[in-house]
Design a protein around this motif. Structure first.
Motif, short mmCIF file in Angstrom:
data_model
loop_
_atom_site.label_atom_id
_atom_site.label_comp_id
_atom_site.label_asym_id
_atom_site.label_seq_id
_atom_site.Cartn_x
_atom_site.Cartn_y
_atom_site.Cartn_z
N TYR A 60 38.61 37.25 -66.69
CA TYR A 60 39.36 36.07 -66.26
C TYR A 60 39.20 34.91 -67.24
CZ TYR A 60 41.36 37.61 -61.87
OH TYR A 60 42.14 38.24 -60.94
N GLN A 68 44.74 35.81 -58.25
CA GLN A 68 45.71 36.60 -59.01
C GLN A 68 46.84 37.05 -58.09
OE1 GLN A 68 45.16 40.91 -59.82
NE2 GLN A 68 44.72 40.19 -61.89
N GLN A 83 46.27 33.86 -61.97
CA GLN A 83 46.52 34.84 -63.02
C GLN A 83 47.66 35.75 -62.54
OE1 GLN A 83 44.07 38.60 -63.86
NE2 GLN A 83 43.21 37.10 -65.28
N LEU A 108 47.88 40.70 -68.47
CA LEU A 108 47.36 39.58 -67.68
C LEU A 108 47.68 38.26 -68.36
CD1 LEU A 108 43.86 41.21 -67.30
CD2 LEU A 108 45.65 41.24 -65.57
N CYS A 109 48.11 37.28 -67.58
CA CYS A 109 48.44 35.96 -68.13
C CYS A 109 48.02 34.89 -67.13
CB CYS A 109 49.93 35.87 -68.40
SG CYS A 109 50.43 34.29 -69.11
N VAL A 123 41.35 35.64 -70.43
CA VAL A 123 42.78 35.44 -70.18
C VAL A 123 43.10 33.95 -70.10
CG1 VAL A 123 44.64 35.82 -68.50
CG2 VAL A 123 43.09 37.70 -69.11
N HIS A 138 47.12 42.37 -73.10
CA HIS A 138 47.53 43.75 -72.83
C HIS A 138 46.32 44.67 -72.83
CE1 HIS A 138 50.13 47.40 -74.15
NE2 HIS A 138 50.07 47.31 -72.85
N PHE A 150 50.37 37.32 -72.65
CA PHE A 150 49.88 38.34 -71.73
C PHE A 150 48.86 39.18 -72.49
CE2 PHE A 150 53.62 37.08 -69.50
CZ PHE A 150 53.36 37.35 -68.16
N ALA A 202 47.92 47.35 -68.05
CA ALA A 202 48.01 46.05 -67.39
C ALA A 202 48.25 44.98 -68.44
CB ALA A 202 46.72 45.76 -66.62
N GLU A 222 49.36 39.42 -63.08
CA GLU A 222 49.10 40.74 -63.63
C GLU A 222 50.35 41.59 -63.49
OE1 GLU A 222 45.91 44.41 -63.32
OE2 GLU A 222 46.29 43.25 -61.50
N ILE A 237 51.49 45.57 -63.87
CA ILE A 237 50.87 46.89 -63.84
C ILE A 237 51.95 47.96 -64.04
CG2 ILE A 237 49.60 48.57 -62.44
CD1 ILE A 237 48.68 46.06 -60.76
N ALA A 287 49.93 40.10 -58.48
CA ALA A 287 50.25 41.22 -59.36
C ALA A 287 51.54 41.90 -58.96
CB ALA A 287 49.10 42.22 -59.36
#
Length: 172
Positions: free
Chosen positions: A153, A10, A67, A60-61, A156, A36, A34, A58, A69, A71, A12
């Protein structure tokens, strides 16, 4: 979604507005959706060794093998996110790594001069941010290997694989 130990899984970014950031990433890279996770209160937070509070959202995609993220911190107090980006600023924050042995990996980073900036969770699901800015330009997030992180994970990744291209921000 494979999550090999020690591999970066990931990257971020601290953002000011989750929705606006997700839309920007979608326009720029064509990725989505994403997932959410709004207004999460992190449990058992220690910030630089002291008890702290933390509320964040957060998004996440999955973007290929990594990935992404986003924030958004809602808590006004200090945090590892604010250590990197003062309130109102945004940018790269960390890469994340799954650990075969969480405490051993944490000790390895500390031996490299990367202190634990923030740690949270329970005994079976610890997560921490190691301040590796002097080595990498950002923090390194370490995950305990537990079913919940693998489920997140996987979810996502599946959402990205089955995305119809419509909604950019979706619920879990």
């Amino acid at each position: 979604m494979e999550m090999p130990y020690g591999a970066i899984v990931q990257q971020a970014y601290v953002v000011n507005d989750i929705r606006a950031a997700a839309e920007k990433w979608n326009r720029t890279f064509g990725i989505g959706p994403f997932v959410h996770l709004p207004h999460i209160t992190l449990p058992n937070v220690l910030y630089h060794g002291q008890p702290a509070e933390m509320e964040l959202s957060a998004a996440l995609c999955q973007a290929g093998p990594i990935q992404v993220e986003l924030i958004q911190q809602h808590y006004d107090g200090p945090s590892c996110y604010r250590d990197t980006w003062p309130k109102g600023q945004e940018g790269f924050h960390h890469v994340a790594v799954l650990c075969a042995d969480f405490e051993k990996e944490r000790a390895r980073y500390e031996a490299m001069g990367c202190p634990t900036a923030m740690i949270f969770g329970g005994t079976e699901n610890r997560t921490c941010y190691m301040d590796a800015r002097h080595l990498t330009g950002g923090m390194v997030e370490l995950y305990t290997d537990y079913p919940g992180i693998r489920h997140l994970y996987r979810t996502v990744s599946e959402r990205a694989a089955n995305w119809d291209g419509k909604d950019i921000l979706v619920g879990m």
